[in-house]
Design a protein around this motif. Structure first.
Motif, PDB file in Angstrom:
ATOM      1  N   VAL A   1       0.868  -1.182   0.000  1.00  0.00           N
ATOM      2  CA  VAL A   1       0.000   0.000   0.000  1.00  0.00           C
ATOM      3  C   VAL A   1       0.902   1.228   0.000  1.00  0.00           C
ATOM      4  CG1 VAL A   1      -1.720   1.280   1.328  1.00  0.00           C
ATOM      5  CG2 VAL A   1      -1.794  -1.200   1.263  1.00  0.00           C
ATOM      6  N   LYS A   2       0.648   2.124  -0.925  1.00  0.00           N
ATOM      7  CA  LYS A   2       1.531   3.289  -1.079  1.00  0.00           C
ATOM      8  C   LYS A   2       1.185   4.461  -0.163  1.00  0.00           C
ATOM      9  CE  LYS A   2       3.773   1.049  -4.103  1.00  0.00           C
ATOM     10  NZ  LYS A   2       4.713   0.127  -3.535  1.00  0.00           N
ATOM     11  N   VAL A   3      -0.083   4.609   0.204  1.00  0.00           N
ATOM     12  CA  VAL A   3      -0.509   5.725   1.045  1.00  0.00           C
ATOM     13  C   VAL A   3      -0.259   5.364   2.509  1.00  0.00           C
ATOM     14  CG1 VAL A   3      -2.439   7.221   1.698  1.00  0.00           C
ATOM     15  CG2 VAL A   3      -2.248   6.369  -0.656  1.00  0.00           C
ATOM     16  N   VAL A   4       0.586   6.126   3.167  1.00  0.00           N
ATOM     17  CA  VAL A   4       0.994   5.825   4.542  1.00  0.00           C
ATOM     18  C   VAL A   4      -0.195   5.668   5.478  1.00  0.00           C
ATOM     19  CG1 VAL A   4       2.282   6.700   6.530  1.00  0.00           C
ATOM     20  CG2 VAL A   4       3.246   6.920   4.245  1.00  0.00           C
ATOM     21  N   ALA A   5      -1.175   6.534   5.362  1.00  0.00           N
ATOM     22  CA  ALA A   5      -2.331   6.492   6.267  1.00  0.00           C
ATOM     23  C   ALA A   5      -3.165   5.223   6.085  1.00  0.00           C
ATOM     24  CB  ALA A   5      -3.199   7.724   6.060  1.00  0.00           C
ATOM     25  N   ASP A   6      -3.055   4.553   4.937  1.00  0.00           N
ATOM     26  CA  ASP A   6      -3.831   3.342   4.681  1.00  0.00           C
ATOM     27  C   ASP A   6      -3.125   2.076   5.175  1.00  0.00           C
ATOM     28  OD1 ASP A   6      -5.744   4.896   3.456  1.00  0.00           O
ATOM     29  OD2 ASP A   6      -5.040   4.468   1.419  1.00  0.00           O
ATOM     30  N   LYS A   7      -1.849   2.177   5.510  1.00  0.00           N
ATOM     31  CA  LYS A   7      -1.068   0.988   5.873  1.00  0.00           C
ATOM     32  C   LYS A   7      -1.576   0.284   7.130  1.00  0.00           C
ATOM     33  CE  LYS A   7       2.916   2.268   3.263  1.00  0.00           C
ATOM     34  NZ  LYS A   7       4.229   1.850   2.915  1.00  0.00           N
ATOM     35  N   PRO A   8      -1.927   0.985   8.200  1.00  0.00           N
ATOM     36  CA  PRO A   8      -2.436   0.258   9.373  1.00  0.00           C
ATOM     37  C   PRO A   8      -3.667  -0.583   9.062  1.00  0.00           C
ATOM     38  CG  PRO A   8      -1.826   2.473  10.003  1.00  0.00           C
ATOM     39  CD  PRO A   8      -1.762   2.411   8.499  1.00  0.00           C
ATOM     40  N   ARG A   9      -4.603  -0.049   8.303  1.00  0.00           N
ATOM     41  CA  ARG A   9      -5.806  -0.806   7.950  1.00  0.00           C
ATOM     42  C   ARG A   9      -5.449  -2.021   7.084  1.00  0.00           C
ATOM     43  NH1 ARG A   9     -10.113   1.612   9.859  1.00  0.00           N
ATOM     44  NH2 ARG A   9     -10.330   3.854   9.799  1.00  0.00           N
ATOM     45  N   TYR A  10      -4.526  -1.833   6.162  1.00  0.00           N
ATOM     46  CA  TYR A  10      -4.095  -2.940   5.301  1.00  0.00           C
ATOM     47  C   TYR A  10      -3.452  -4.045   6.134  1.00  0.00           C
ATOM     48  CZ  TYR A  10      -1.560  -5.536   1.731  1.00  0.00           C
ATOM     49  OH  TYR A  10      -1.052  -6.540   0.936  1.00  0.00           O
ATOM     50  N   ILE A  11      -2.598  -3.657   7.063  1.00  0.00           N
ATOM     51  CA  ILE A  11      -1.931  -4.641   7.918  1.00  0.00           C
ATOM     52  C   ILE A  11      -2.967  -5.402   8.747  1.00  0.00           C
ATOM     53  CG2 ILE A  11      -0.383  -4.923   9.896  1.00  0.00           C
ATOM     54  CD1 ILE A  11       1.227  -2.513   8.708  1.00  0.00           C
ATOM     55  N   ILE A  12      -3.901  -4.685   9.342  1.00  0.00           N
ATOM     56  CA  ILE A  12      -4.957  -5.321  10.137  1.00  0.00           C
ATOM     57  C   ILE A  12      -5.716  -6.321   9.273  1.00  0.00           C
ATOM     58  CG2 ILE A  12      -7.187  -4.891  11.257  1.00  0.00           C
ATOM     59  CD1 ILE A  12      -5.870  -2.245  12.325  1.00  0.00           C
ATOM     60  N   GLN A  13      -6.053  -5.924   8.066  1.00  0.00           N
ATOM     61  CA  GLN A  13      -6.791  -6.791   7.148  1.00  0.00           C
ATOM     62  C   GLN A  13      -5.985  -8.055   6.819  1.00  0.00           C
ATOM     63  OE1 GLN A  13      -7.165  -5.226   3.132  1.00  0.00           O
ATOM     64  NE2 GLN A  13      -9.336  -5.799   3.156  1.00  0.00           N
ATOM     65  N   GLN A  14      -4.694  -7.898   6.542  1.00  0.00           N
ATOM     66  CA  GLN A  14      -3.857  -9.048   6.189  1.00  0.00           C
ATOM     67  C   GLN A  14      -3.677  -9.999   7.375  1.00  0.00           C
ATOM     68  OE1 GLN A  14      -2.867  -9.856   3.056  1.00  0.00           O
ATOM     69  NE2 GLN A  14      -4.126  -8.100   2.532  1.00  0.00           N
ATOM     70  N   VAL A  15      -3.470  -9.455   8.548  1.00  0.00           N
ATOM     71  CA  VAL A  15      -3.271 -10.294   9.734  1.00  0.00           C
ATOM     72  C   VAL A  15      -4.563 -11.039  10.065  1.00  0.00           C
ATOM     73  CG1 VAL A  15      -2.741 -10.289  12.207  1.00  0.00           C
ATOM     74  CG2 VAL A  15      -1.360  -8.920  10.635  1.00  0.00           C
ATOM     75  N   ARG A  16      -5.700 -10.386   9.901  1.00  0.00           N
ATOM     76  CA  ARG A  16      -6.985 -11.051  10.147  1.00  0.00           C
ATOM     77  C   ARG A  16      -7.196 -12.244   9.221  1.00  0.00           C
ATOM     78  NH1 ARG A  16     -11.169  -6.276  10.424  1.00  0.00           N
ATOM     79  NH2 ARG A  16     -10.981  -5.671  12.587  1.00  0.00           N
ATOM     80  N   LYS A  17      -6.709 -12.139   7.986  1.00  0.00           N
ATOM     81  CA  LYS A  17      -6.873 -13.219   7.003  1.00  0.00           C
ATOM     82  C   LYS A  17      -5.860 -14.350   7.213  1.00  0.00           C
ATOM     83  CE  LYS A  17      -6.393 -11.058   3.090  1.00  0.00           C
ATOM     84  NZ  LYS A  17      -6.433 -10.569   1.707  1.00  0.00           N
ATOM     85  N   ALA A  18      -4.841 -14.109   8.006  1.00  0.00           N
ATOM     86  CA  ALA A  18      -3.751 -15.073   8.160  1.00  0.00           C
ATOM     87  C   ALA A  18      -4.231 -16.391   8.754  1.00  0.00           C
ATOM     88  CB  ALA A  18      -2.654 -14.481   9.036  1.00  0.00           C
ATOM     89  N   ARG A  19      -3.689 -17.477   8.218  1.00  0.00           N
ATOM     90  CA  ARG A  19      -4.033 -18.815   8.693  1.00  0.00           C
ATOM     91  C   ARG A  19      -2.928 -19.411   9.569  1.00  0.00           C
ATOM     92  NH1 ARG A  19      -4.722 -21.181   2.919  1.00  0.00           N
ATOM     93  NH2 ARG A  19      -2.945 -19.803   2.790  1.00  0.00           N
ATOM     94  N   ASN A  20      -1.782 -18.736   9.603  1.00  0.00           N
ATOM     95  CA  ASN A  20      -0.660 -19.241  10.399  1.00  0.00           C
ATOM     96  C   ASN A  20       0.297 -18.086  10.716  1.00  0.00           C
ATOM     97  OD1 ASN A  20       1.224 -18.924   8.148  1.00  0.00           O
ATOM     98  ND2 ASN A  20       0.229 -20.718   7.268  1.00  0.00           N
ATOM     99  N   HIS A  21       1.312 -18.377  11.508  1.00  0.00           N
ATOM    100  CA  HIS A  21       2.264 -17.330  11.911  1.00  0.00           C
ATOM    101  C   HIS A  21       2.999 -16.720  10.723  1.00  0.00           C
ATOM    102  CE1 HIS A  21       1.518 -17.771  16.084  1.00  0.00           C
ATOM    103  NE2 HIS A  21       2.273 -18.832  16.307  1.00  0.00           N
TER     104      HIS A  21
END
Length: 107
Positions: free
Chosen positions: A10-30
């Protein structure tokens, strides 16, 4: 195969926390929590952890406009990211984790 991702997707700095939260929520493993492949070495795991934690740390998230809504989520996600790093950065813990993954996939 593990889904690899990076906060820099994600290129927009302000959007990165939401993107990270979204990716971690989808994670199936460490590995997916940190966005690394299962073959990642300790340095890659450490680098991923540092990139994510710098952007999702609750103190950093507070600086954004929508901090109130993100803060609780960021705290929970930061704990998940820290736990994944603790396991994957330690040789013995990682070996035990790998063994547990393989035993659950055998069924």
């Amino acid at each position: 195969e593990t889904h690899a991702w990076s906060p820099d997707d994600v290129k927009v700095v302000a959007d990165k926390p939401r993107y990270i939260i979204q990716q971690v929520r989808k994670a199936r493993n460490h590995y997916e929590v940190l966005g690394v492949k299962s073959s990642a070495n300790r340095q890659a795991v450490r680098s991923a952890y540092q990139q994510i934690s710098l952007r999702i740390h609750p103190d950093k998230v507070q600086s954004f406009e929508s901090a109130a809504s993100l803060l609780k989520e960021a705290e929970a996600i930061f704990k998940l990211v820290s736990a994944a790093y603790e396991v994957l950065s330690d040789k013995d813990k990682r070996a035990a984790y790998e063994k547990s993954i393989r035993s659950t996939q055998a069924f």
